[in-house]
Write a protein that holds these residues in place. Structure first.
Motif, PDB file in Angstrom:
ATOM      1  N   ALA A   1       0.859  -5.579 -10.126  1.00 17.96           N
ATOM      2  CA  ALA A   1       0.646  -6.988  -9.785  1.00 17.96           C
ATOM      3  C   ALA A   1       1.960  -7.754  -9.788  1.00 17.96           C
ATOM      4  CB  ALA A   1      -0.348  -7.615 -10.765  1.00 17.96           C
TER       5      ALA A   1
ATOM      6  N   ARG B   1       5.695  -5.159   4.437  1.00 16.02           N
ATOM      7  CA  ARG B   1       4.265  -5.430   4.310  1.00 16.02           C
ATOM      8  C   ARG B   1       3.954  -6.470   3.243  1.00 16.02           C
ATOM      9  NH1 ARG B   1       1.536   0.639   4.449  1.00 16.02           N
ATOM     10  NH2 ARG B   1       2.163   1.207   6.573  1.00 16.02           N
ATOM     11  N   GLY B   2       4.846  -6.632   2.299  1.00 16.75           N
ATOM     12  CA  GLY B   2       4.610  -7.569   1.215  1.00 16.75           C
ATOM     13  C   GLY B   2       3.667  -7.038   0.151  1.00 16.75           C
ATOM     14  N   THR B   3       3.491  -5.720   0.090  1.00 12.51           N
ATOM     15  CA  THR B   3       2.633  -5.118  -0.925  1.00 12.51           C
ATOM     16  C   THR B   3       3.078  -3.690  -1.196  1.00 12.51           C
ATOM     17  OG1 THR B   3       0.317  -4.747  -1.562  1.00 12.51           O
ATOM     18  CG2 THR B   3       0.924  -4.191   0.694  1.00 12.51           C
ATOM     19  N   THR B   4       2.696  -3.152  -2.336  1.00 16.47           N
ATOM     20  CA  THR B   4       3.083  -1.798  -2.737  1.00 16.47           C
ATOM     21  C   THR B   4       2.155  -0.792  -2.069  1.00 16.47           C
ATOM     22  OG1 THR B   4       3.847  -2.646  -4.871  1.00 16.47           O
ATOM     23  CG2 THR B   4       3.483  -0.264  -4.698  1.00 16.47           C
ATOM     24  N   SER B   5       2.729   0.090  -1.261  1.00 18.66           N
ATOM     25  CA  SER B   5       1.918   0.987  -0.434  1.00 18.66           C
ATOM     26  C   SER B   5       1.746   2.377  -1.023  1.00 18.66           C
ATOM     27  CB  SER B   5       2.568   1.115   0.956  1.00 18.66           C
ATOM     28  OG  SER B   5       3.895   1.617   0.861  1.00 18.66           O
TER      29      SER B   5
ATOM     30  N   ARG C   1      -3.275   4.255  -4.721  1.00 17.19           N
ATOM     31  CA  ARG C   1      -3.511   4.706  -3.355  1.00 17.19           C
ATOM     32  C   ARG C   1      -3.723   6.218  -3.259  1.00 17.19           C
ATOM     33  NH1 ARG C   1      -1.839   1.162   0.747  1.00 17.19           N
ATOM     34  NH2 ARG C   1      -2.378  -0.969   0.087  1.00 17.19           N
TER      35      ARG C   1
ATOM     36  N   LYS D   1       6.145 -10.751  -2.422  1.00 17.47           N
ATOM     37  CA  LYS D   1       5.772 -11.960  -1.682  1.00 17.47           C
ATOM     38  C   LYS D   1       6.846 -13.032  -1.822  1.00 17.47           C
ATOM     39  CE  LYS D   1       0.736 -11.429  -1.709  1.00 17.47           C
ATOM     40  NZ  LYS D   1       0.737 -10.013  -2.035  1.00 17.47           N
TER      41      LYS D   1
ATOM     42  N   ARG E   1       4.981  -6.497  -9.307  1.00 19.88           N
ATOM     43  CA  ARG E   1       5.809  -6.052  -8.174  1.00 19.88           C
ATOM     44  C   ARG E   1       5.313  -6.674  -6.864  1.00 19.88           C
ATOM     45  NH1 ARG E   1       6.640  -1.908  -4.261  1.00 19.88           N
ATOM     46  NH2 ARG E   1       8.821  -1.139  -4.261  1.00 19.88           N
ATOM     47  N   ASN E   2       3.995  -6.713  -6.681  1.00 17.31           N
ATOM     48  CA  ASN E   2       3.457  -7.309  -5.458  1.00 17.31           C
ATOM     49  C   ASN E   2       3.775  -8.801  -5.373  1.00 17.31           C
ATOM     50  OD1 ASN E   2       2.389  -4.929  -4.445  1.00 17.31           O
ATOM     51  ND2 ASN E   2       0.354  -5.266  -5.328  1.00 17.31           N
TER      52      ASN E   2
ATOM     53  N   ASP F   1       7.435  -1.506   1.921  1.00 19.88           N
ATOM     54  CA  ASP F   1       6.772  -2.493   1.076  1.00 19.88           C
ATOM     55  C   ASP F   1       7.325  -3.893   1.314  1.00 19.88           C
ATOM     56  OD1 ASP F   1       5.416  -0.350   0.083  1.00 19.88           O
ATOM     57  OD2 ASP F   1       6.428  -0.309  -1.866  1.00 19.88           O
TER      58      ASP F   1
END
Length: 379
Positions: free
Chosen positions: A181, A268-272, A277, A188, A183-184, A265
């Motif tokens: 959370a 995309r602005g999020t951890t992939s 996952r 952003k 890191r995401n 990432d």
């Protein structure tokens, strides 16, 4: 391990229930929507401490309960020859309604927001500390999702199996989710121009460190479960069926993948990449069961996975879990029904439900107890 007593108050369709249980096989029958699945769900709640069916915990509170609403599920079991009690209670949060009336604060779904309390042997515990006090494995008609549902369903299959044996696993998952959370949120802020990319380094390192024990625990469990599921699947097949090999393969990312995902990432602005996952691959004879197996084959594979989960817990703890079979026999062919009955007969306690008792391949002498739900009551 076996459950000796179950008490329900305001749980789904059950306003009140007190039930004494013995080791062996207990059959609960009744028409559809009579409350059979709700009863099994309540027992599993004592083990998993969360529902496998509800989107929000407020859905568990009895539909006709007056406000303020309180739901309680309590059970006493014998584990390793010692008694243990677990209680899970949910209280609807009350707020102030227009007009001066106090009432439950509800979510958009209509279910109330809740506060949760867990007790083990009368002492308040966090969920992470109470997990595994009572151990159970549940098979339901929804378990086809193990094969055809999202990867999150299969990750939970691994995490519940591990978590009932290793309480540290729940803490590891929580630690990872907090790092994820953070890191995401930073990704952003970087996209908005309010943070620098260099700030990612510390969160990348923390994410990698917190992911490692999750990867290791899941990998060990998946390897054991795969061997056990393959054995169960072969044993349950009908005589005329081919000897298909069921295999489970955990497919995690790794530390290098986490590091290599930074550019993606940032875009995309999020951890992939990470444990959130990862995938558990389920194959029959080397082909994805979700795509190539028939519904009957998928159901047999899901049942084999649940029996393997019970085997795994028993082997690791020297105390077999309670086995909950919710409508397990209805879609099995007669030979596989017989083999399933043989397989579960050796378990210390089995609680099974059926809308069609004739489909259950146990004679009355083979059952410890048999109940029918009539007008919302066990008879």
């Amino acid at each position: 391990m076996h459950l000796t007593r179950l008490e329900l108050s305001n749980f789904r369709s059950w306003a009140e229930l007190e039930l004494d249980l013995d080791p062996g096989i207990t059959l609960i029958s009744g028409p559809n929507a009579a409350g059979k699945s709700n009863l099994v769900e309540a027992i599993y709640l004592l083990a998993a401490l969360r529902s496998t069916r509800a989107q929000t915990e407020g859905e568990l509170i009895h539909w006709d309960a007056d406000e303020p609403q309180v739901m309680r599920v309590a059970g006493t079991a014998v584990a390793n020859s010692e008694p243990v009690s677990v209680e899970v209670a949910l209280a609807a949060r009350t707020g102030h309604k227009p007009g001066g009336n106090a009432g439950a604060t509800r979510q958009r779904s209509g279910a109330p927001l809740t506060s949760k309390r867990i007790r083990v042997n009368g002492v308040a515990r966090r969920a992470a500390d109470a997990l595994g006090a009572i151990r159970a494995v549940q098979f339901t008609t929804l378990d086809l999702d193990l094969l055809t549902g999202s990867s999150a369903v299969r990750r939970r299959y691994l995490d519940v199996a591990v978590g009932q044996l290793q309480r540290s696993h729940a803490a590891d998952l929580s630690r990872y989710q907090r790092a994820l959370a953070q890191r995401n949120a930073l990704l952003k802020r970087i996209a908005e121009g309010s943070a620098a990319e260099s700030e990612l380094q510390q969160w990348d390192e923390l994410l990698e460190t917190s992911a490692k024990p999750i990867w290791e625990a899941r990998a060990e469990a998946a390897a054991s479960l795969s061997a056990l599921a393959a054995e169960r699947h072969l044993a349950l097949r009908s005589p005329d069926d081919p000897a298909e090999i069921l295999s489970l393969t955990y497919s995690p990312a790794d530390a290098e993948s986490l590091r290599d995902s930074r550019r993606r990432d940032l875009a995309r602005g999020t951890t992939s990449v990470g444990p959130h996952r990862d995938e558990l691959l389920i194959d029959l004879d080397g082909r994805p069961a979700a795509s190539f197996a028939s519904r009957a084959q998928q159901r047999a594979a899901a049942l084999s996975m649940r029996l393997a989960e019970a085997d795994y817990l028993a082997a690791q703890s020297a105390d077999s879990p309670i086995l909950l079979l919710d409508d397990a026999f209805s879609e099995l062919d007669p030979p596989r029904r017989e083999r399933t009955a043989e397989a579960v007969s050796a378990v210390e306690q089995v609680i099974l439900t059926s809308a069609d008792p004739a489909s259950v391949p146990f004679t009355r002498s083979g059952l410890t107890a048999a109940y029918t739900i009539v007008d919302g009551a066990l008879t």
